[in-house]
Write a protein that holds these residues in place. Structure first.
Motif, mmCIF file in Angstrom:
data_model
loop_
_atom_site.group_PDB
_atom_site.id
_atom_site.type_symbol
_atom_site.label_atom_id
_atom_site.label_comp_id
_atom_site.label_asym_id
_atom_site.label_seq_id
_atom_site.Cartn_x
_atom_site.Cartn_y
_atom_site.Cartn_z
ATOM 1 N N TYR A 80 0.827 -1.202 0.000
ATOM 2 C CA TYR A 80 0.000 0.000 0.000
ATOM 3 C C TYR A 80 0.865 1.258 0.000
ATOM 4 O O TYR A 80 1.996 1.249 0.506
ATOM 5 N N LEU A 81 0.325 2.315 -0.550
ATOM 6 C CA LEU A 81 0.943 3.633 -0.464
ATOM 7 C C LEU A 81 -0.127 4.612 -0.003
ATOM 8 O O LEU A 81 -1.037 4.941 -0.769
ATOM 9 N N GLN A 82 -0.044 5.012 1.247
ATOM 10 C CA GLN A 82 -0.964 6.007 1.788
ATOM 11 C C GLN A 82 -0.405 7.388 1.477
ATOM 12 O O GLN A 82 0.722 7.703 1.870
ATOM 13 N N MET A 83 -1.190 8.186 0.782
ATOM 14 C CA MET A 83 -0.743 9.507 0.358
ATOM 15 C C MET A 83 -1.619 10.559 1.010
ATOM 16 O O MET A 83 -2.828 10.607 0.749
ATOM 17 N N ASN A 84 -1.029 11.372 1.845
ATOM 18 C CA ASN A 84 -1.752 12.448 2.540
ATOM 19 C C ASN A 84 -1.214 13.806 2.098
ATOM 20 O O ASN A 84 -0.135 13.898 1.512
ATOM 21 N N SER A 85 -1.968 14.842 2.406
ATOM 22 C CA SER A 85 -1.563 16.223 2.083
ATOM 23 C C SER A 85 -1.116 16.334 0.629
ATOM 24 O O SER A 85 -0.061 16.906 0.327
ATOM 25 N N LEU A 86 -1.918 15.804 -0.251
ATOM 26 C CA LEU A 86 -1.540 15.753 -1.660
ATOM 27 C C LEU A 86 -1.470 17.157 -2.252
ATOM 28 O O LEU A 86 -2.237 18.061 -1.888
ATOM 29 N N LYS A 87 -0.529 17.301 -3.187
ATOM 30 C CA LYS A 87 -0.275 18.575 -3.849
ATOM 31 C C LYS A 87 -0.476 18.394 -5.355
ATOM 32 O O LYS A 87 -0.343 17.282 -5.882
ATOM 33 N N PRO A 88 -0.749 19.481 -6.067
ATOM 34 C CA PRO A 88 -0.892 19.361 -7.530
ATOM 35 C C PRO A 88 0.335 18.719 -8.196
ATOM 36 O O PRO A 88 0.183 17.980 -9.176
ATOM 37 N N GLU A 89 1.509 18.958 -7.647
ATOM 38 C CA GLU A 89 2.716 18.380 -8.243
ATOM 39 C C GLU A 89 2.844 16.874 -8.008
ATOM 40 O O GLU A 89 3.757 16.241 -8.545
ATOM 41 N N ASP A 90 1.950 16.294 -7.233
ATOM 42 C CA ASP A 90 1.908 14.843 -7.081
ATOM 43 C C ASP A 90 1.153 14.165 -8.227
ATOM 44 O O ASP A 90 1.129 12.936 -8.316
ATOM 45 N N THR A 91 0.538 14.955 -9.084
ATOM 46 C CA THR A 91 -0.205 14.419 -10.219
ATOM 47 C C THR A 91 0.712 13.638 -11.145
ATOM 48 O O THR A 91 1.740 14.146 -11.589
#
Length: 122
Positions: A80-91
């Motif tokens: 699993y990869l839990q991704m929090n506080s996502l930012k536009p640059e994570d697209t």
């Protein structure tokens, strides 16, 4: 046949969260290092995170440290990869991969999933 299948991608607003899953079939993934990688349009594929075969060691790219968490459930053959506080640059399209060598260099991984799109936008 060895196969990795990612799921959990989608559209999320900045500051939101997603959890990606990487399910392995056709082999026992607990013998392998599993890595998460991403590729945005026009950019090279980059390592995001990896986890050792036992789950005892993890590594993260500086850009995601403190926001993303990798984990594995070897009984379920899933990472699993839990991704929090996502930012536009994570697209990007996110891929999981399996290989014998621990690290974030994508060239050392042998088996790849088809990818799942993550879009961070308001």
């Amino acid at each position: 046949q060895l196969q990795l299948v990612e799921s959990g991608g989608g559209l999320v607003q900045p500051g939101g969260s997603l959890r990606l899953s990487c399910a392995a079939s056709g082999f026992s993934s607990d013998y392998y290092v599993i890595g998460w990688f991403r590729q945005a349009p026009g950019k090279e594929r980059e390592g995001v995170s990896c986890i050792s075969s036992s789950g005892g060691s993890t590594n993260y790219a500086d850009s995601v440290k403190g926001r993303f968490t990798i984990s594995r459930d070897n009984a379920k053959n899933t990472v699993y990869l839990q991704m929090n506080s996502l930012k536009p640059e994570d697209t990007a399209v996110y891929y999981c991969a399996a290989g014998p060598i621990y690290g974030l260099e994508y060239r050392v991984y042998d088996y790849w999933g088809q990818g799942t799109q993550v879009t961070v936008s308001s």
